[in-house]
Design a protein around this motif. Structure first.
Motif, PDB file in Angstrom:
ATOM      1  N   THR A  11      41.839  27.668  -2.156  1.00 38.16           N
ATOM      2  CA  THR A  11      41.777  26.944  -3.418  1.00 38.16           C
ATOM      3  C   THR A  11      41.316  25.514  -3.187  1.00 38.16           C
ATOM      4  O   THR A  11      40.497  24.970  -3.940  1.00 38.16           O
ATOM      5  N   ARG A  57      37.924  23.986  -4.638  1.00 36.72           N
ATOM      6  CA  ARG A  57      38.000  22.779  -5.463  1.00 36.72           C
ATOM      7  C   ARG A  57      37.104  21.672  -4.902  1.00 36.72           C
ATOM      8  O   ARG A  57      36.365  21.007  -5.632  1.00 36.72           O
ATOM      9  N   THR A 116      44.422  15.179  -8.745  1.00 30.97           N
ATOM     10  CA  THR A 116      45.382  16.244  -8.417  1.00 30.97           C
ATOM     11  C   THR A 116      46.610  16.245  -9.319  1.00 30.97           C
ATOM     12  O   THR A 116      47.451  17.133  -9.197  1.00 30.97           O
ATOM     13  N   VAL A 160      46.903  19.459 -11.433  1.00 34.63           N
ATOM     14  CA  VAL A 160      47.244  20.639 -10.634  1.00 34.63           C
ATOM     15  C   VAL A 160      48.700  20.590 -10.189  1.00 34.63           C
ATOM     16  O   VAL A 160      49.375  21.612 -10.085  1.00 34.63           O
ATOM     17  N   GLY A 176      49.620  23.860 -11.605  1.00 38.96           N
ATOM     18  CA  GLY A 176      49.076  24.791 -10.619  1.00 38.96           C
ATOM     19  C   GLY A 176      50.090  25.662  -9.912  1.00 38.96           C
ATOM     20  O   GLY A 176      49.775  26.274  -8.885  1.00 38.96           O
ATOM     21  N   ASN A 219      41.443  26.411  -9.377  1.00 36.99           N
ATOM     22  CA  ASN A 219      42.873  26.261  -9.133  1.00 36.99           C
ATOM     23  C   ASN A 219      43.664  27.538  -9.406  1.00 36.99           C
ATOM     24  O   ASN A 219      44.784  27.673  -8.912  1.00 36.99           O
TER      25      ASN A 219
END
Length: 515
Positions: free
Chosen positions: A154, A158, A314, A317, A321, A478
């Protein structure tokens, strides 16, 4: 001219007419209307020089090999309706089927040999005391090996997308992406490692009804420490690979995820085996070591949370996420339960060495495809936007594998790598005398059938899942790869166990079981 000239020129999707000298601008020709010479006369009747800019959106023939922006079926009419597009992203690398295969081949083989090495390691360590007396460690194997799909792949997807759309071009942007993503995967690795140990304890307790607190703490410490260290090492490697591939003119989508997988399986399994063996030795004399190790890594969580939260790249996420990585861990743990129940059965001799290989190859190939589709969609807009022909919510197998679309082309290339790749890996295992299994023709046929069916299912699911998530405003980078690699673990382990069982039933499998 009898009509008054417009002062503001209407933007055109297919081309623009720009005066080369100051003065009032002529009205833009209407759609489907050919511009006459008189349309380009200035107010005083004198001619003005014009420059016609051809839009990239209509250069369909030229862009046919564009790996990330090809729409294939876009019409000129659809181009004309888009008059408010933002600035186009940087032009991606152009790829043919041959170039895709060439770029994927080396990382794919490298990843495959990494899974072969991991299989050989598991074939050896399955006879260690910690694997014999704490059999729940086998349940941890697919879950922790799946971290490369949950976290490292991931991360690679990303960062590959960020690099392809120009978000890592300056040192400031690069440093921002590195610090935020490294802190994020440490948070995810610690939490997922802890939850994987709980799942291993539960799945081990349900069939036998036996529970040991010492073994539970051992599983927790081993899982958390392995996940943390492996993610730290692999994350740093991924960043180096993506930066290097961009400088060498290689599409990171083709190389980052397989390299993450090649090192991920071997490093993670070696760490799990070594850490669990060392902590198992300390159970009798120094029982306090296991809870201390577990507490140490969990105590670092607030630090990584603060760093990831301060980074805008981030932060989202960090909050949203968790669902895919946790569900993916649970799916992989079910595959681990299958492995735990079959690896000690003489009728399934060889499961230990072949399971990481078939799972790793399937996960690597589907991760490449998911990363490519995700990048293709990101080049067209934000999650939820309809790029070109629009997302296919329920594609047919024909459109997934046999259309002229670039993603269909890459799916065919990846599928064609399965048989030659597995033949090389099987020969390597056989030459190293791993798996305690003689590679007869019927065994190879059953094994290849399971491998082809696994990759076929995964590539089709990837085509549907990535577009489905995109249409629901979810970033596929994600969310998609954790699910896909976890499904690869479950499908691969299940099909491999079924193949071994069928071979045992028909009595055509020649095996010599031994240590």
């Amino acid at each position: 001219m009898t009509s008054k000239l417009e002062q503001k020129e209407t933007p055109q999707a297919n081309g623009a007419v720009l005066p080369a000298v100051p003065g009032d601008r002529p009205a833009s020709p209407g759609r489907g209307q050919r511009a006459e010479p008189s349309d380009f006369l200035g107010p005083d009747g004198t001619g003005v020089e014009v420059v016609v800019l051809e839009s990239r959106a209509n250069a369909k023939g030229v862009r046919e090999e564009d790996a990330l922006l090809e729409n294939g079926s876009q019409s000129n009419e659809s181009d004309d309706t888009s008059t408010d597009r933002g600035p186009e992203p940087a032009s991606p690398l152009k790829e043919t089927s041959f170039s895709i295969g060439l770029q994927v081949l080396f990382p794919f083989l490298l990843a495959g040999f990494g899974t072969v090495a991991a299989g050989m390691v598991l074939d050896i360590v399955q006879h260690w005391d910690v694997f014999k007396y704490v059999t729940e460690v086998f349940i941890l194997v697919p879950a922790l090996l799946g971290l490369k799909g949950n976290l490292e792949m991931t991360l690679a997807s990303r960062l590959s997308t960020a690099a392809n759309i120009g978000q890592m071009d300056t040192p400031k942007e690069l440093w921002k992406m590195i610090t935020g993503n490294m802190a994020l995967i440490q948070v995810q690795a610690t939490v997922v490692g802890f939850l994987a140990s709980i799942a291993a304890v539960v799945f081990g307790w349900i069939p036998d009804g036996h529970f040991s607190m010492d073994h539970a703490v051992l599983l927790c410490a081993s899982s958390v420490a392995t996940a943390f260290i492996a993610s730290l090492v692999l994350g740093m490697i991924m960043i180096g690979v993506i930066i290097g591939s961009r400088k060498m003119g290689i599409n990171p989508d083709n190389v980052a995820t397989p390299i993450a997988a090649s090192l991920g399986d071997l490093i993670t399994l070696a760490l799990l085996s070594g850490i669990s063996w060392g902590l198992y030795k300390e159970l009798e004399s120094k029982a306090y070591v296991n809870p201390l190790v577990c507490a140490f890594f969990i105590s670092l969580l607030p630090l990584w949370v603060v760093v990831a939260k301060r980074n805008s790249a981030t932060r989202e996420v960090l909050y949203s996420g968790w669902e895919p990585v946790i569900i993916a861990m649970a799916i992989s743990s079910v595959g681990g339960l299958i492995l735990d129940r079959t690896v000690s059965d003489p009728n399934f001799a060889g499961m230990a060495v072949f399971t990481p290989v078939i799972n790793g190859v399937g996960g690597n190939l589907v991760a490449v495809q998911a990363s490519r589709i995700s990048t293709y969609l990101h080049m067209s807009g934000e999650p939820g936007d309809s790029p070109g022909t629009g997302p296919r919510k329920c594609p047919s197998p024909c459109s997934t594998f046999f259309s002229s679309d670039v993603n269909s082309r890459s799916a065919r290339v990846l599928f064609l790598l399965v048989v030659p790749g597995h033949l090389v890996f099987l020969y390597t295992i056989s030459s190293m005398q791993g798996g305690h299994t003689t590679l007869t023709l019927i065994f190879i046929v059953f094994y290849m059938t399971a491998a082809l069916l696994q990759v076929l299912i995964l590539l089709y699911i990837a085509d549907w899942m990535v577009h489905w998530m995109w249409g629901r405003h979810l970033d596929p980078d994600n969310f998609s790869i954790p699910y896909l690699t976890a499904l690869g673990d479950l499908i691969g382990t299940g099909l491999l166990a079924l193949s071994f069982h069928v071979l045992w039933l028909i009595g055509d499998r020649d095996s010599d079981v031994g240590d």
